[in-house]
Design an enzyme around this catalytic site. Structure first.
Site, PDB file in Angstrom:
ATOM      1  N   THR A  17       0.802  -1.316   0.123  1.00  0.00           N
ATOM      2  CA  THR A  17       0.053  -0.052   0.013  1.00  0.00           C
ATOM      3  C   THR A  17       1.021   1.143  -0.065  1.00  0.00           C
ATOM      4  O   THR A  17       1.673   1.366   0.957  1.00  0.00           O
ATOM      5  CB  THR A  17      -0.796   0.071   1.304  1.00  0.00           C
ATOM      6  OG1 THR A  17      -1.973  -1.213   1.060  1.00  0.00           O
ATOM      7  CG2 THR A  17      -1.850   1.261   1.258  1.00  0.00           C
ATOM      8  N   ASP A  18       0.656   2.098  -1.056  1.00  0.00           N
ATOM      9  CA  ASP A  18       1.451   3.227  -1.189  1.00  0.00           C
ATOM     10  C   ASP A  18       0.838   4.435  -0.274  1.00  0.00           C
ATOM     11  O   ASP A  18      -0.185   4.881  -0.539  1.00  0.00           O
ATOM     12  CB  ASP A  18       1.882   3.762  -2.689  1.00  0.00           C
ATOM     13  CG  ASP A  18       2.501   2.541  -3.468  1.00  0.00           C
ATOM     14  OD1 ASP A  18       2.157   2.697  -4.644  1.00  0.00           O
ATOM     15  OD2 ASP A  18       3.449   1.872  -2.714  1.00  0.00           O
ATOM     16  N   ALA A  47       2.031  -7.046  -7.779  1.00  0.00           N
ATOM     17  CA  ALA A  47       0.699  -6.505  -7.963  1.00  0.00           C
ATOM     18  C   ALA A  47       0.701  -5.637  -9.148  1.00  0.00           C
ATOM     19  O   ALA A  47      -0.652  -5.765  -9.893  1.00  0.00           O
ATOM     20  CB  ALA A  47      -0.016  -6.028  -6.759  1.00  0.00           C
ATOM     21  N   GLY A 173      21.673  21.162 -33.888  1.00  0.00           N
ATOM     22  CA  GLY A 173      23.030  20.541 -34.694  1.00  0.00           C
ATOM     23  C   GLY A 173      24.168  21.060 -34.287  1.00  0.00           C
ATOM     24  O   GLY A 173      24.638  21.394 -33.043  1.00  0.00           O
ATOM     25  N   ASP A 199      27.919  10.588 -37.758  1.00  0.00           N
ATOM     26  CA  ASP A 199      26.574  10.004 -37.853  1.00  0.00           C
ATOM     27  C   ASP A 199      25.850  10.809 -36.752  1.00  0.00           C
ATOM     28  O   ASP A 199      26.153  10.691 -35.522  1.00  0.00           O
ATOM     29  CB  ASP A 199      26.408   8.491 -37.726  1.00  0.00           C
ATOM     30  CG  ASP A 199      24.997   8.150 -37.882  1.00  0.00           C
ATOM     31  OD1 ASP A 199      24.180   9.019 -37.831  1.00  0.00           O
ATOM     32  OD2 ASP A 199      24.937   6.876 -37.615  1.00  0.00           O
ATOM     33  N   ASP A 205      18.100  12.849 -28.939  1.00  0.00           N
ATOM     34  CA  ASP A 205      17.941  12.091 -27.735  1.00  0.00           C
ATOM     35  C   ASP A 205      19.196  12.048 -26.864  1.00  0.00           C
ATOM     36  O   ASP A 205      19.015  12.003 -25.636  1.00  0.00           O
ATOM     37  CB  ASP A 205      17.707  10.448 -28.226  1.00  0.00           C
ATOM     38  CG  ASP A 205      16.083  10.535 -29.067  1.00  0.00           C
ATOM     39  OD1 ASP A 205      15.592  11.537 -28.691  1.00  0.00           O
ATOM     40  OD2 ASP A 205      15.973   9.609 -29.684  1.00  0.00           O
ATOM     41  N   SER A 246      26.089   4.714 -30.358  1.00  0.00           N
ATOM     42  CA  SER A 246      27.283   5.991 -30.495  1.00  0.00           C
ATOM     43  C   SER A 246      27.304   6.802 -29.103  1.00  0.00           C
ATOM     44  O   SER A 246      27.907   7.688 -28.939  1.00  0.00           O
ATOM     45  CB  SER A 246      26.943   6.831 -31.392  1.00  0.00           C
ATOM     46  OG  SER A 246      25.728   7.558 -31.181  1.00  0.00           O
TER      47      SER A 246
END
Ligand SMILES: Nc1ncnc2c1ncn2[C@@H]1O[C@H](COP(=O)(O)OP(=O)(O)OP(=O)(O)O)[C@@H](O)[C@H]1O
Ligand SMILES: *[C@@H]1O[C@H](CO)[C@@H](O)[C@H](O)[C@H]1NC(C)=O
Ligand SMILES: *[C@@H]1O[C@H](CO)[C@@H](O)[C@H](O)[C@H]1NC(C)=O
Length: 258
Positions: A17-18, A47, A173, A199, A205, A246
């Site tokens: 139980t949180d 759970a 870039g 590349d 990301d 990379s």
């Protein structure tokens, strides 16, 4: 309602139980502070997995033990509501149902990357994100302003501040990026180092991942320094081919970054 037929998924695992408190910051040892919200949630990794499988339509059975207390009773009800067999959920007098006290502070930052971008992005994304980070083409889709220079990126930043963003980063870039914030609404160009790019796939990301890392692990760094370091990491990623292949490891990077 439980799905018909034989059991398809059996989970042996935790059921907790949180107890979740929302606060502006974490308390120091022994300190009492005010929270602004509290709620009780059903958690535990075992759970959670069982509930997800059940909600996707699997006939599920959970094996675990809870205490003979109100948290335990509520959890069994929760399993039943989700159509999970509770035949092997035991209840014991000898121990209390597991609880997890979770404190969520307001310092957890939200970083939003509108990829892929849509011109009709829900306006709440502008106001709710702490940091709004986009590249040149995303910036153009969102604002209609073509971005080919740091000056153009600055114009985008001002438009996004008007839409309610707190801090905007436009990546450029090889040119690095431009940042602008409500606290300092003057566009600031943070250049990337000159490297021999092999590349550039996945550079964006790499940059966003590095940004999240530095914001979470080095909260005291200025945003400009966080961006400078993230530019560096992303510029390392463009010097090798591939996307994740990379991305550099900490051990292979200059240690003064950490
Ligand atoms: N040629 C380059 N030289 C140095 N750094 C670069 C170069 N290309 C990208 N970077 C770094 O990567 C960051 C992100 O690059 P970019 O703006 O191209 O993102 P992106 O368009 O989302 O990338 P992609 O879509 O290819 O993953 C830049 O802000 C910069 O720090
Ligand atoms: C920006 O990111 C998008 C993904 O949202 C990608 O398709 C596009 O190629 C990127 N733009 C540039 C200039 O790299
Ligand atoms: C960050 O700054 C705060 C306040 O100035 C200080 O108490 C804390 O020790 C610093 N944390 C780190 C990791 O340097």
């Amino acid at each position: 309602m439980a799905a018909a037929g034989p059991t398809e998924v059996v989970v042996v695992g935790s059921c907790m139980t949180d107890l979740v408190s929302l606060t502006t910051r974490l308390p120091k040892a022994g300190e009492t502070i005010h929270g602004h919200k509290f709620f009780i949630g059903f958690g535990g990794k075992g759970a959670n997995q069982c509930i997800q499988a059940a909600r996707l339509g699997a006939k599920t059975l959970m094996i675990c033990k809870v205490g003979k207390d109100s948290f335990g009773n509520d959890y069994i009800e929760n399993f039943k509501r989700n159509g999970i067999s509770t035949e092997f959920v035991g209840q014991t007098e000898d121990a209390a149902t597991g609880t997890a006290s979770i404190i969520v502070n307001s310092e957890v930052k939200t970083l939003f990357n509108p990829a892929p971008a849509h011109a009709e992005l829900d306006p709440q994304f502008y106001t709710h994100a702490d940091i709004f980070c986009c590249n040149e083409s995303e910036a153009e889709i969102l604002t209609g302003i073509p971005v080919g220079s740091p000056e153009d990126a600055g114009k985008v930043g001002l438009v996004l501040l008007e839409r309610g963003c707190k801090l905007v980063i436009v990546t450029l870039g090889a040119e690095g990026c431009v940042m602008i914030s409500v606290d300092e609404p003057i566009p600031k160009h943070v250049p990337a180092g000159k490297v021999r790019a092999v590349d550039t796939t996945g550079a964006g990301d790499s940059f966003v991942g590095a940004l999240a890392f530095f914001m979470a692990c080095y909260p005291n760094l200025s945003m400009e320094e966080v961006i400078r370091r993230s530019n560096f990491i992303a510029s390392v990623s463009v010097q090798a081919s591939g996307t994740q292949s990379s991305y550099p490891y900490r051990k292979d990077l200059p240690q003064d970054l950490f």
